[in-house]
Scaffold this motif. Structure first.
Motif, PDB file in Angstrom:
ATOM      1  N   ASP A 184       0.862  -1.180   0.000  1.00 31.81           N
ATOM      2  CA  ASP A 184       0.000   0.000   0.000  1.00 31.81           C
ATOM      3  C   ASP A 184       0.898   1.229   0.000  1.00 31.81           C
ATOM      4  OD1 ASP A 184      -1.872   1.985   0.411  1.00 31.81           O
ATOM      5  OD2 ASP A 184      -2.211   1.483   2.518  1.00 31.81           O
TER       6      ASP A 184
ATOM      7  N   THR B  28      -4.942  -7.552   2.374  1.00 31.87           N
ATOM      8  CA  THR B  28      -6.216  -7.007   1.899  1.00 31.87           C
ATOM      9  C   THR B  28      -7.343  -7.706   2.652  1.00 31.87           C
ATOM     10  OG1 THR B  28      -6.408  -8.603   0.087  1.00 31.87           O
ATOM     11  CG2 THR B  28      -5.256  -6.535  -0.382  1.00 31.87           C
TER      12      THR B  28
ATOM     13  N   GLU C 293      -1.815  10.033   0.511  1.00 32.92           N
ATOM     14  CA  GLU C 293      -1.698   8.874  -0.388  1.00 32.92           C
ATOM     15  C   GLU C 293      -0.274   8.731  -0.915  1.00 32.92           C
ATOM     16  OE1 GLU C 293      -1.276   7.096  -4.281  1.00 32.92           O
ATOM     17  OE2 GLU C 293      -1.412   9.257  -3.999  1.00 32.92           O
TER      18      GLU C 293
ATOM     19  N   VAL D 221      -8.957  -1.758  -3.594  1.00 34.98           N
ATOM     20  CA  VAL D 221      -7.718  -1.382  -4.279  1.00 34.98           C
ATOM     21  C   VAL D 221      -8.003  -0.324  -5.330  1.00 34.98           C
ATOM     22  CG1 VAL D 221      -5.978  -2.157  -5.967  1.00 34.98           C
ATOM     23  CG2 VAL D 221      -6.409  -3.523  -3.920  1.00 34.98           C
TER      24      VAL D 221
ATOM     25  N   ARG E 115      -8.774   1.354   0.364  1.00 36.39           N
ATOM     26  CA  ARG E 115      -8.046   0.761   1.490  1.00 36.39           C
ATOM     27  C   ARG E 115      -6.589   0.489   1.136  1.00 36.39           C
ATOM     28  NH1 ARG E 115     -12.341  -3.893   3.479  1.00 36.39           N
ATOM     29  NH2 ARG E 115     -14.138  -2.502   3.787  1.00 36.39           N
ATOM     30  N   HIS E 116      -6.333   0.202  -0.129  1.00 35.81           N
ATOM     31  CA  HIS E 116      -4.973   0.012  -0.630  1.00 35.81           C
ATOM     32  C   HIS E 116      -4.798   0.864  -1.882  1.00 35.81           C
ATOM     33  CE1 HIS E 116      -4.146  -3.570   1.848  1.00 35.81           C
ATOM     34  NE2 HIS E 116      -2.940  -3.636   1.313  1.00 35.81           N
ATOM     35  N   TYR E 117      -3.672   1.555  -1.962  1.00 35.83           N
ATOM     36  CA  TYR E 117      -3.266   2.226  -3.200  1.00 35.83           C
ATOM     37  C   TYR E 117      -2.072   1.445  -3.744  1.00 35.83           C
ATOM     38  CZ  TYR E 117      -6.219   5.959  -1.419  1.00 35.83           C
ATOM     39  OH  TYR E 117      -7.281   6.680  -0.921  1.00 35.83           O
ATOM     40  N   VAL E 118      -2.278   0.778  -4.864  1.00 34.72           N
ATOM     41  CA  VAL E 118      -1.297  -0.181  -5.370  1.00 34.72           C
ATOM     42  C   VAL E 118      -0.766   0.309  -6.705  1.00 34.72           C
ATOM     43  CG1 VAL E 118      -0.921  -2.578  -6.059  1.00 34.72           C
ATOM     44  CG2 VAL E 118      -2.493  -2.055  -4.176  1.00 34.72           C
TER      45      VAL E 118
END
Length: 408
Positions: free
Chosen positions: A23, A32, A169, A241, A271-274
């Motif tokens: 993340d 996740t 972010e 994501v 919830r996740h920045y991938v």
């Protein structure tokens, strides 16, 4: 907008582990935690040129995420946009004399064909910016009414101070953000903005440019708000994501998250920045602006097996910047030939450990290098001593198909 056709994904015995992904906002690999339906948004193309290997590598990474989630027992709701009206597209159309709509339609169709050839699972919602203009204008109106946006002449800007969270972010400092903003389509020097980092939500009508007559006035939407609204309206806040290439960390993903959080009053956007690494050629990032492209369509037209292209791109960690060198494709073609030879044996050694090893590798931040190493080990064993399990070659094929998307 139509997507491309899906391929059947084999069902493997048992169930894979929960997926862990890096993340960007946290700076670490975290598990996740999707519900029954995992929700993912990946930023799509601006269709002013053909799909290059940098694009392909990015969409392959998020294709693997889909596959790992599905193997773990989740359904997936996957949304992708197409930025089918924007400055780079209009500039290319002006250069070539081709109508911008025709250029966008042609290149989007070529992208679909490339993704289908690479066996990338399609998005459930494939949404063009043009078709989303009404919903985008509605959200910009809400931002104006809340004070999170303001007018500057015929244009409308987002106030980056409104959420109190801007910058979380990317984690970049202000100087870095200013530099990247200027390099990647922003206008930090525009006079009259409240802050140099404020981003364009609505571009008022300009001579010779397409526009829509809306309650906001005549114009067209900015880039970042497009993804905010398309994702928010289909996935809701706090989806699992948000993904794209590492060049989207800032300003695009930072601003799109801030827009959505200001619209909803909630956080986080995802919830996740991938983010996937860049593919380079001759020491530079492969990009349309540089013109140093290796095009998927050109490789296909030359008779290159798309599965070899896919395997060559998977032979490296998705987050790593890496070079497309002359040896990558021949090495992938040779490996693919070995894998197919093993899959065509009448019997083979035990595949139980292989399934567990590939699942574990991919669940740990998509470690395709470890997964490929495990597959090579099984193949070498099979070709040296085939074994007596008649079901092994078939399960071997299914493992590669279901988890890596490689059809033998």
């Amino acid at each position: 907008m139509d997507s491309w056709d899906a391929v059947a994904v084999p069902k493997l015995p048992g169930q894979g582990p929960e997926q862990r992904l890096h993340d960007t906002s946290a700076g670490q690999v975290r598990v996740t935690t999707p519900g029954a339906v995992a929700r993912m948004y990946v930023c799509g193309i601006t269709p002013y040129d053909a799909t290059h290997l940098g694009h392909a590598a990015t969409y392959l990474a998020f294709d693997l995420i889909q596959r790992v989630w599905r193997d773990g027992g989740h359904e997936v709701h996957y949304v992708q946009n197409v930025t089918d009206v924007d400055d780079p597209l209009l500039e290319r159309a002006n250069q070539t004399g081709e109508p911008w709509v025709e250029l966008a339609e042609r290149e989007t169709q070529l992208f679909r064909q490339d993704m289908a050839a690479l066996r990338v699972l399609p998005p459930d919602d494939y949404i063009g910016a043009v078709e989303a203009v009404p919903e985008i204008t509605e959200k910009i109106t809400a931002l104006l009414e809340s004070g999170a946006a303001y007018r500057l002449g015929e244009d409308i800007y987002f106030d980056t101070a409104c959420t109190g969270r801007f910058g979380y972010e990317s984690g970049y400092d202000r100087d870095t953000m200013l530099a990247l903003f200027g390099e990647r389509g922003g206008d930090p020097g525009r006079v009259g903005k409240r802050d140099a980092l404020d981003s364009l939500l609505w571009r008022g009508q300009r001579p010779g440019e397409p526009y829509w007559d809306t309650p906001l006035g005549a114009g067209r939407p900015g880039w970042h708000i497009e993804c905010s609204v398309i994702a928010l309206n289909r996935l809701g806040m706090g989806f699992d994501v948000q993904g794209g290439g590492s060049d989207l960390i800032f300003p695009h993903h930072e601003h799109s998250a801030a827009h959505a959080e200001a619209i909803s009053g909630d956080s986080p956007f995802a919830r996740h920045y991938v983010h996937a690494g860049m593919i380079g050629l001759d020491g530079e990032k492969m990009s349309k602006s540089r013109g140093n492209l290796v095009l998927v369509s050109k490789l296909r037209a030359a008779g290159i097996d798309p599965m070899a292209v896919r395997l060559a791109l998977l032979d490296g960690h998705y987050r790593a910047d890496r070079e497309w060198t002359g040896g990558r494709l021949p090495a992938a073609e040779q490996r693919l030939s070995q894998w197919r030879a093993a899959a065509n044996l009448p019997s083979g050694p035990d595949t139980g450990w292989l399934l567990a090893a590939v699942r574990a590798a991919l669940a740990e931040d998509l470690d395709t290098i470890a997964a490929i190493a495990a597959i090579d080990r099984w193949v070498n064993d099979a070709l040296a001593t085939p074994g007596d399990d008649a079901s092994a070659p078939g399960l071997f094929r299914d493992i590669l198909d279901a988890l890596l998307g490689i059809a033998l």
